[in-house]
Motif scaffolding. Structure first.
Motif, short mmCIF file in Angstrom:
data_model
loop_
_atom_site.label_atom_id
_atom_site.label_comp_id
_atom_site.label_asym_id
_atom_site.label_seq_id
_atom_site.Cartn_x
_atom_site.Cartn_y
_atom_site.Cartn_z
N ASP A 192 -13.10 -4.47 -38.34
CA ASP A 192 -13.00 -5.46 -38.53
C ASP A 192 -14.10 -6.23 -39.83
O ASP A 192 -13.87 -6.96 -40.22
N ALA A 193 -15.13 -5.72 -40.05
CA ALA A 193 -16.23 -4.72 -41.09
C ALA A 193 -15.54 -4.98 -42.50
O ALA A 193 -16.04 -5.20 -44.04
N ILE A 194 -14.40 -4.03 -42.53
CA ILE A 194 -14.11 -3.32 -43.26
C ILE A 194 -12.97 -4.91 -44.23
O ILE A 194 -12.93 -5.38 -45.29
N THR B 241 -6.05 4.58 -35.52
CA THR B 241 -5.62 4.03 -34.18
C THR B 241 -7.20 4.51 -33.48
O THR B 241 -7.46 3.82 -32.35
N VAL B 242 -8.19 5.50 -33.63
CA VAL B 242 -9.10 5.71 -32.58
C VAL B 242 -10.35 5.47 -33.85
O VAL B 242 -11.63 5.23 -33.52
N ASN B 243 -10.12 7.15 -35.16
CA ASN B 243 -11.15 7.40 -35.64
C ASN B 243 -11.81 6.27 -36.70
O ASN B 243 -10.81 6.21 -37.89
N PRO B 244 -12.36 5.01 -37.33
CA PRO B 244 -12.76 4.63 -37.96
C PRO B 244 -12.55 5.20 -39.68
O PRO B 244 -13.57 6.55 -39.17
N PRO B 245 -12.48 4.45 -40.19
CA PRO B 245 -12.55 5.35 -41.55
C PRO B 245 -13.58 5.53 -42.41
O PRO B 245 -14.58 4.73 -41.97
#
Length: 209
Positions: free
Chosen positions: A24-26, A64-68
């Motif tokens: 969301d922040a990205i 879907t799980v690990n954020p970039p």
């Protein structure tokens, strides 16, 4: 809007825990700036690349799980995507901003490009090794380069393309990394100058045939 540059708080987005909060922040903080950078730099990329170019901002749709840990805008000759082509990239992460040239794992013509690199290496390598700050990265997502080209023997630079064809996931990544601390103090003009100068230096690789 025009690209305003990144602030110290932008880099801290990559410290946010959890997939959805970070994404969301990205999307709200970083992606609009990358979209603006794509618009601002597109004409320059087309000029140095010698062909029409298109900007592609990372969507991270496969995650879907690990954020970039980083995100980017990439420039390539294909409106549909960039991964099957040599491309330029402006990437931002927790520790750095990177201005890159990449021939990645999905590049459709690795063997032909690597052969062209070796043919032209006697001409290209001396120029690349003289460029201040230009470096080799083992992976496109690395904040820190593996080595500055000025620190590598010419023969080693010429052999960098071997990694592109040695394995299925082989890639060649060259460019400039600027620490988050330094980049947070840059103006929009500083970013534009670094991108244009770096892409100009690496343009012969983008056009290599």
């Amino acid at each position: 809007m025009a690209f305003p540059g990144f602030t110290a708080s932008d880099f801290k987005v990559f410290d946010i825990a959890g997939f959805k909060p970070r994404m969301d922040a990205i999307k709200t903080r970083i992606r609009p700036k990358l979209e603006a950078a794509g618009r601002d730099l597109l004409a320059d990329v087309a000029r140095v690349g010698g062909a029409p170019a298109f900007a592609h901002v990372a969507k991270h749709a496969r995650r879907t799980v690990n954020p970039p840990n980083d995100t980017w805008v990439a420039f390539a000759c294909d409106k549909r995507g960039y991964k099957k082509h040599c491309h330029f990239k402006l990437a931002v992460s927790r520790g750095a901003v990177r201005f890159l040239f990449e021939a990645g794992p999905e590049y459709a013509d690795k063997k032909r490009w690597a052969a062209a690199w070796k043919r032209h290496a006697p001409r290209l390598v001396p120029v690349l090794r003289q460029a201040k700050g230009l470096a080799w990265f083992k992976n496109e997502h690395d904040d820190e380069p593996a080595a500055k080209l000025t620190d590598l023997p010419a023969d080693d630079v010429a052999r960098l393309c071997d990694a592109l064809t040695r394995t299925r996931d082989g890639q060649l990544v060259l460019g400039l990394a600027v620490s988050a601390e330094d980049a947070a103090r840059w103006t929009a003009k500083d970013y534009a100058r670094a991108a244009r100068e770096t892409f100009h230096l690496l343009a012969p690789l983008y056009r290599l045939k």
